[in-house]
Design a protein around this motif. Structure first.
Motif, short mmCIF file in Angstrom:
data_model
loop_
_atom_site.label_atom_id
_atom_site.label_comp_id
_atom_site.label_asym_id
_atom_site.label_seq_id
_atom_site.Cartn_x
_atom_site.Cartn_y
_atom_site.Cartn_z
N VAL A 186 -49.79 -26.10 6.94
CA VAL A 186 -50.70 -26.65 6.03
C VAL A 186 -50.50 -28.13 6.10
O VAL A 186 -51.69 -28.80 6.01
N ILE A 187 -49.48 -28.99 6.19
CA ILE A 187 -49.52 -30.39 6.31
C ILE A 187 -50.30 -30.89 7.23
O ILE A 187 -50.78 -31.61 7.43
N LEU A 188 -49.99 -30.04 8.68
CA LEU A 188 -50.80 -30.38 9.70
C LEU A 188 -52.30 -30.41 9.25
O LEU A 188 -52.96 -31.27 9.74
N LYS A 189 -52.77 -29.19 8.79
CA LYS A 189 -54.19 -29.10 8.62
C LYS A 189 -54.72 -30.08 7.83
O LYS A 189 -55.75 -30.92 7.81
N ILE A 190 -54.01 -30.78 6.62
CA ILE A 190 -54.24 -31.58 5.60
C ILE A 190 -54.46 -32.88 6.24
O ILE A 190 -55.40 -33.62 6.18
N SER B 141 -57.90 -35.18 6.72
CA SER B 141 -57.76 -36.41 6.39
C SER B 141 -58.34 -37.55 7.15
O SER B 141 -58.97 -38.36 6.81
N VAL B 142 -57.69 -37.38 8.45
CA VAL B 142 -57.87 -38.40 9.58
C VAL B 142 -59.50 -38.20 9.82
O VAL B 142 -60.41 -39.10 9.82
N CYS B 143 -60.22 -36.79 9.63
CA CYS B 143 -61.51 -36.76 10.14
C CYS B 143 -62.38 -37.31 8.96
O CYS B 143 -63.41 -38.16 9.10
N VAL B 144 -61.93 -36.97 7.62
CA VAL B 144 -62.74 -37.72 6.48
C VAL B 144 -62.64 -39.09 6.47
O VAL B 144 -63.62 -39.78 6.16
N GLY B 145 -61.43 -39.72 6.92
CA GLY B 145 -61.48 -41.31 7.04
C GLY B 145 -62.12 -41.82 7.92
O GLY B 145 -62.74 -42.91 7.82
N LEU B 146 -62.13 -41.19 9.07
CA LEU B 146 -63.16 -41.69 10.27
C LEU B 146 -64.62 -41.81 9.84
O LEU B 146 -65.51 -42.61 10.04
N LEU B 147 -64.98 -40.67 9.02
CA LEU B 147 -66.46 -40.39 8.64
C LEU B 147 -66.67 -41.47 7.68
O LEU B 147 -67.85 -41.97 7.60
N LEU B 148 -65.83 -41.87 6.63
CA LEU B 148 -66.10 -42.86 5.72
C LEU B 148 -66.03 -44.16 6.37
O LEU B 148 -66.91 -44.85 6.09
N ALA B 149 -65.30 -44.42 7.39
CA ALA B 149 -65.29 -45.70 7.98
C ALA B 149 -66.45 -46.09 8.88
O ALA B 149 -67.08 -47.18 8.69
N ILE B 150 -66.99 -44.96 9.41
CA ILE B 150 -68.35 -44.88 10.32
C ILE B 150 -69.50 -44.99 9.47
O ILE B 150 -70.42 -46.06 9.69
N THR B 151 -69.38 -44.63 8.07
CA THR B 151 -70.49 -44.83 7.35
C THR B 151 -70.45 -46.27 6.37
O THR B 151 -71.41 -46.57 5.63
N GLY B 152 -69.11 -46.84 6.42
CA GLY B 152 -69.09 -47.86 5.83
C GLY B 152 -68.55 -47.91 4.48
O GLY B 152 -68.62 -48.85 3.76
#
Length: 90
Positions: free
Chosen positions: A12-16, A20-31
């Motif tokens: 579960v910790i690995l999935k989270i 989190s990394v995927c969402v963080g990258l998406l947020l960084a891409i969108t500024g």
């Protein structure tokens, strides 16, 4: 412990972490930054609350307007039913 986490804790910790990394990258891409997300979330909640209050004010006005006509008619119909309708089993 599996019931609390919904699976084995390391999995579960690995999935989270991956999510989190995927969402963080998406947020960084969108500024976007995390503070912007929180501020927008609270603003959105405030907007929805305001819309709900406006809707209830709108609906309440029409509820009262309709009740001015409907309730007296309902009372008269009920009185006639009680006085002249006899006892009907419903």
């Amino acid at each position: 412990m599996n019931n609390i986490f919904g699976g084995s804790p390391p999995a579960v910790i690995l999935k989270i972490a991956i999510a989190s990394v995927c969402v963080g990258l998406l947020l960084a891409i969108t500024g976007m930054d995390p503070m912007m997300v929180w501020e927008d979330a609270f603003a959105t909640i405030g907007n929805v609350w305001g819309w709900a209050i406006d809707w209830f004010a709108w609906a309440g006005k029409y509820l009262i307007m309709g009740a001015i006509i409907v309730v007296p008619i309902w009372i008269v119909v009920r009185l006639f039913d009680v006085l002249f309708g006899g006892s009907k089993s419903s």
